[in-house]
Design an enzyme around this catalytic site. Sequence first.
Site, mmCIF file in Angstrom:
data_model
loop_
_atom_site.group_PDB
_atom_site.id
_atom_site.type_symbol
_atom_site.label_atom_id
_atom_site.label_comp_id
_atom_site.label_asym_id
_atom_site.label_seq_id
_atom_site.Cartn_x
_atom_site.Cartn_y
_atom_site.Cartn_z
ATOM 1 C CG HIS A 60 -2.106 1.138 1.115
ATOM 2 N ND1 HIS A 60 -3.095 0.761 0.421
ATOM 3 C CD2 HIS A 60 -1.998 2.157 1.823
ATOM 4 C CE1 HIS A 60 -3.822 2.025 0.636
ATOM 5 N NE2 HIS A 60 -3.072 2.850 1.379
ATOM 6 C CG ASP A 68 -1.034 5.537 2.762
ATOM 7 O OD1 ASP A 68 -2.261 5.405 2.365
ATOM 8 O OD2 ASP A 68 -0.442 4.813 3.462
ATOM 9 C CG MET A 112 -0.310 11.482 2.241
ATOM 10 S SD MET A 112 -0.018 11.658 3.949
ATOM 11 C CE MET A 112 -0.288 9.964 4.481
ATOM 12 C CG HIS A 135 -5.092 5.699 -0.361
ATOM 13 N ND1 HIS A 135 -4.954 5.847 1.181
ATOM 14 C CD2 HIS A 135 -5.929 6.676 -0.706
ATOM 15 C CE1 HIS A 135 -6.149 6.771 1.584
ATOM 16 N NE2 HIS A 135 -6.537 7.162 0.574
ATOM 17 C CG MET A 169 -9.737 7.042 4.217
ATOM 18 S SD MET A 169 -8.160 6.208 4.142
ATOM 19 C CE MET A 169 -7.332 6.893 5.451
ATOM 20 C CG ASP A 180 -5.348 3.274 5.178
ATOM 21 O OD1 ASP A 180 -4.605 2.916 6.017
ATOM 22 O OD2 ASP A 180 -4.992 3.795 4.164
#
Length: 216
Positions: free
Chosen positions: A32, A34, A36, A65, A136, A174
Amino acid sequence: MGIIAPSILSADFTRLGEELNQIEQAGADWIHIDVMDGRFVPNITYGPIIVEACKRASNLVLDVHLMIEKPDLIIPEFARAGADYISVHAEACPHLHRSLQLIKSFNAKAGVALNPATPLSTIEWIVDQLDFILIMSVNPGFGGQKFIDTSIQKISALSDLLKEKKSTAIIQVDGGINKDSINAVSSAGATSFVAGSAIFNTKDYAKAILNLRQNM
């Protein structure tokens, strides 16, 4: 058996290749990633170059993600870098159907992420376009947060919605996933579990992943 997706947000980036190899050997299913941007969430992480590096270093599925504003502008770069699954936030996409079609045009699996306060009605009319939904269970932006208990009801309601729509989409969760929370999450209908600190903050990744599986 559920999908365990360690989040590299909690990995040691001074030896990322080694970390990826260790979680693969430990029995992880996906990686996974992430992403941002410091705008949609109050943190900045990494871009397509890290996805490309993960693709070279691991044989696992890459689950990207996107916690970013205007994801359509960068989706092609992440897809070309090797992302197998790409999720965008409903809150960041004014034309969500179009964003999902863009992901699919690169032969990646398309998903929608929903923040804790975002209702399931947001995706009711695009369920047929979804390969997975990411619930989430913390507010996005930082690792190591406490699981939000009301997420269980949301997961259960989503499971009912998918059955009603005859959808085979994966329910991914998550935030705050550990050996204490994973059973309730799994029982509510989730089949993909993102875990960061519960794996990477331990000395034995294989044992941590086994503990998650045993507590589903």
